[in-house]
Design a protein around this motif. Structure first.
Motif, PDB file in Angstrom:
ATOM      1  N   GLY A 173      -5.525 -52.908 -11.564  1.00 51.03           N
ATOM      2  CA  GLY A 173      -6.980 -52.233 -12.377  1.00 51.03           C
ATOM      3  C   GLY A 173      -8.294 -52.710 -12.072  1.00 51.03           C
ATOM      4  O   GLY A 173      -8.199 -53.827 -11.352  1.00 51.03           O
ATOM      5  N   SER A 204     -13.769 -52.572 -15.180  1.00 49.65           N
ATOM      6  CA  SER A 204     -13.442 -51.809 -16.153  1.00 49.65           C
ATOM      7  C   SER A 204     -12.721 -52.877 -17.293  1.00 49.65           C
ATOM      8  O   SER A 204     -13.158 -52.747 -18.578  1.00 49.65           O
ATOM      9  CB  SER A 204     -12.561 -50.846 -15.842  1.00 49.65           C
ATOM     10  N   VAL A 205     -11.756 -53.319 -16.697  1.00 45.77           N
ATOM     11  CA  VAL A 205     -11.025 -54.430 -17.644  1.00 45.77           C
ATOM     12  C   VAL A 205     -11.861 -55.381 -18.652  1.00 45.77           C
ATOM     13  O   VAL A 205     -11.534 -55.420 -19.923  1.00 45.77           O
ATOM     14  CB  VAL A 205      -9.837 -55.146 -16.911  1.00 45.77           C
ATOM     15  N   LEU A 257     -13.197 -53.278 -21.337  1.00 45.48           N
ATOM     16  CA  LEU A 257     -12.258 -52.706 -22.274  1.00 45.48           C
ATOM     17  C   LEU A 257     -11.796 -53.908 -23.285  1.00 45.48           C
ATOM     18  O   LEU A 257     -11.450 -53.616 -24.379  1.00 45.48           O
ATOM     19  CB  LEU A 257     -10.963 -52.279 -21.466  1.00 45.48           C
ATOM     20  N   LEU A 268      -3.492 -53.589 -22.962  1.00 46.96           N
ATOM     21  CA  LEU A 268      -4.347 -53.175 -21.936  1.00 46.96           C
ATOM     22  C   LEU A 268      -3.085 -53.314 -20.603  1.00 46.96           C
ATOM     23  O   LEU A 268      -2.546 -54.623 -20.585  1.00 46.96           O
ATOM     24  CB  LEU A 268      -5.681 -53.935 -21.486  1.00 46.96           C
ATOM     25  N   VAL A 309      -3.672 -54.389 -15.844  1.00 50.73           N
ATOM     26  CA  VAL A 309      -4.621 -55.565 -15.498  1.00 50.73           C
ATOM     27  C   VAL A 309      -4.553 -56.725 -14.534  1.00 50.73           C
ATOM     28  O   VAL A 309      -3.459 -57.180 -14.046  1.00 50.73           O
ATOM     29  CB  VAL A 309      -4.613 -56.613 -17.024  1.00 50.73           C
ATOM     30  N   GLU A 338     -15.865 -46.450 -14.276  1.00 50.00           N
ATOM     31  CA  GLU A 338     -15.411 -47.700 -15.301  1.00 50.00           C
ATOM     32  C   GLU A 338     -15.877 -47.122 -16.584  1.00 50.00           C
ATOM     33  O   GLU A 338     -15.398 -47.635 -17.569  1.00 50.00           O
ATOM     34  CB  GLU A 338     -15.707 -48.736 -14.628  1.00 50.00           C
ATOM     35  N   ASP A 364     -13.760 -44.588 -17.891  1.00 46.98           N
ATOM     36  CA  ASP A 364     -12.538 -45.496 -18.363  1.00 46.98           C
ATOM     37  C   ASP A 364     -12.814 -45.744 -19.900  1.00 46.98           C
ATOM     38  O   ASP A 364     -11.970 -45.497 -20.647  1.00 46.98           O
ATOM     39  CB  ASP A 364     -11.908 -46.414 -17.423  1.00 46.98           C
ATOM     40  N   VAL A 414      -5.616 -49.547 -17.489  1.00 46.41           N
ATOM     41  CA  VAL A 414      -6.941 -49.801 -16.768  1.00 46.41           C
ATOM     42  C   VAL A 414      -6.941 -48.811 -15.350  1.00 46.41           C
ATOM     43  O   VAL A 414      -6.108 -48.979 -14.493  1.00 46.41           O
ATOM     44  CB  VAL A 414      -7.379 -51.366 -16.447  1.00 46.41           C
TER      45      VAL A 414
END
Ligand code: UD1
Length: 443
Positions: free
Chosen positions: A20, A24-25, A28, A41, A44, A193, A196, A231
């Protein structure tokens, strides 16, 4: 200190999977703060930045259950959370500022350390500040902290970003989810992202229109609920592998990222002489040419060519059969790594935002230092195509964004190992110059 030690001369071949997206992560994880309960999540990445974000959330009072091997993190957000992100963590990872929006909207207060080099009102955080002010927060700088306060809560408004900043879009989007009324944010960044993040927020109960477009309209809700989310794959890491195949004349199949979010990048690689095959789903294959053609690239916000892949373009052009050009439109000081690449024999001249790169027949291995995540990975790839041995120091930069980088490169046929690296301090060098030690010498 550690270094990557690379014996050059190999073409990379095989299949590599991409986890992922880092970019993005981290957002998030920050978005989890918007809802009481446990956010889970998946996909990751096992990278240093995720650990830093875990620590930041822990200090805000969240319970964290991170299982790197399973690529899963569970974030348990209690009813009461803290509102302060310490300098120590923000300095280690600038992306920590993405807690600003969630904390301000949920608690009515956020104290987030300023990342080094930025000042309120200057380039860097001015759009974050102006956006939060438009939403009704007061913002000030106090002892190195960016302090946003909105004791009565935020209220919907219209904001137009001067430039489609990724970070400002994310902070304002998250802030708007719990504001009173509707917020329209115009000229937003459209990176995958961000899509997302919007997707997860919508699943949490946020009311967002215009996902993936330049205008987001967000109608605030009373509360959001914790959800489970996978993700999106890391297109920058996927791009790294694609360039690695192109630069080394290899043949690499990349799994875990939808090639549709990489169109601009893959088109440039085709111009460089690569054969690209895309199949069904999240996979594509890059077959590199014997020697790449030089390419011209200008970095731009998505769907333009990503600035994070800029060092790989320079590396490709450095070994190409012609004259390449690169224009950097997003970050001013992104050329530091060029000096390091020059140590391997690259011929690059810089003029403001532009770099002109003359392809040379061969790079030659040398010790070099990584100055940031992508520069580090690009130097490793340059080392793989260079003759002899290249040692890349500053590997912790690479660890911030790449999961098991050396291991994956070895699986593709590179000769790379992680070694202890002894770098002498200036004091130690002075000692050597003094003939082995200053102890006992008279002043
Ligand atoms: C994110 C990515 C980074 C990527 C960048 C651009 C993360 C963790 N990082 O960074 O990898 O290179 O997007 O795609 O997701 N700016 C201002 N004022 C502001 C905000 C930004 O002037 O208020 C300027 C910045 O100084 C920079 C440019 O805008 O020159 C781009 O910044 P931005 O899009 O915000 O990037 P980041 O979110 O920091």
């Amino acid at each position: 200190m550690e270094a990557f030690r690379i014996q050059g001369g190999d073409r990379l071949k095989g299949t590599v999977s991409v986890p992922g997206a880092k970019n993005s992560v981290l957002k998030l994880m920050a978005a989890a703060l918007l809802a009481e309960g446990t956010t889970v999540l998946r996909n990751v990445p096992e990278i240093l930045d995720v650990r830093i974000m875990c620590e930041l959330l822990r200090r805000l009072g969240c319970g964290i259950d991170y299982d790197p091997a399973a690529g899963r993190v569970a974030i348990d957000v209690p009813a009461e959370i803290g509102h302060r992100a310490d300098y120590e963590l923000v300095r280690a990872m600038r992306a920590s500022i993405c807690v600003l929006g969630p904390l301000t909207t949920r608690l009515g207060a956020a104290h987030v350390a300023l990342p080094g080099g930025d000042a309120i009102g200057s380039r860097g955080l001015d759009m974050h500040q102006a956006g939060l002010e438009a939403l009704g927060a007061t913002v000030r700088l106090d002892h190195g902290y960016f302090i946003a306060e909105a004791p009565e809560g935020l209220r919907g408004t219209e904001v137009r970003l001067e430039f489609p900043s990724v970070g400002a879009t994310e902070n304002l989007l998250m802030a708007a989810t719990l504001a009173r009324g509707t917020t329209v944010i115009d000229n937003v960044a459209r990176e995958p992202e961000i899509v997302d993040l919007c997707t997860m927020l919508a699943r949490m109960g946020a009311r967002i229109e215009g996902i993936g477009s330049s205008t987001l309209s967000v109608t605030g809700v009373e509360r959001l609920s914790a959800v489970e989310h996978r993700v999106v794959g890391d297109r920058i890491v996927a791009g790294t592998w694609a360039f690695a195949a192109a630069v080394t004349g290899g043949d690499v199949t990349v799994e875990g990222v939808d090639p549709a979010i990489m169109t601009t990048v893959l088109e440039k690689l085709e111009l460089a002489g690569c054969r690209i095959s895309t199949g069904e789903g999240e996979t594509f294959r890059v077959e590199g040419p014997e020697r790449p053609h030089a390419i011209r690239v200008a970095t731009l916000p998505y769907p333009g060519f990503p600035t994070d892949l800029q060092p790989f373009v320079v590396t490709l052009n450095a070994v190409s059969d012609g004259l390449g050009m690169l224009t950097e439109n997003l970050f001013e000081a992104r050329w530091r790594f060029v000096r390091e690449l020059a140590r391997l024999g690259a011929q690059v001249s810089i003029d403001g935002r532009h770099a002109v790169i003359t392809g040379v027949g061969e790079l030659s291995g040398a010790p070099v230092e990584a100055s940031d995540i992508r520069a580090g990975a690009a130097l490793v790839i340059a080392g793989i195509v260079a003759s002899g041995i290249t040692e890349v120091t500053g590997v912790d930069h690479i660890d911030r964004g790449y999961e098991r980088f050396a291991e994956r490169l070895r699986a593709l046929g590179a000769r790379i190992e992680r070694v202890a690296y002894e770098q002498r301090s200036l004091e130690e060098l002075a000692d050597l110059a003094d003939g082995g030690g200053r102890e006992g010498t008279s002043s």
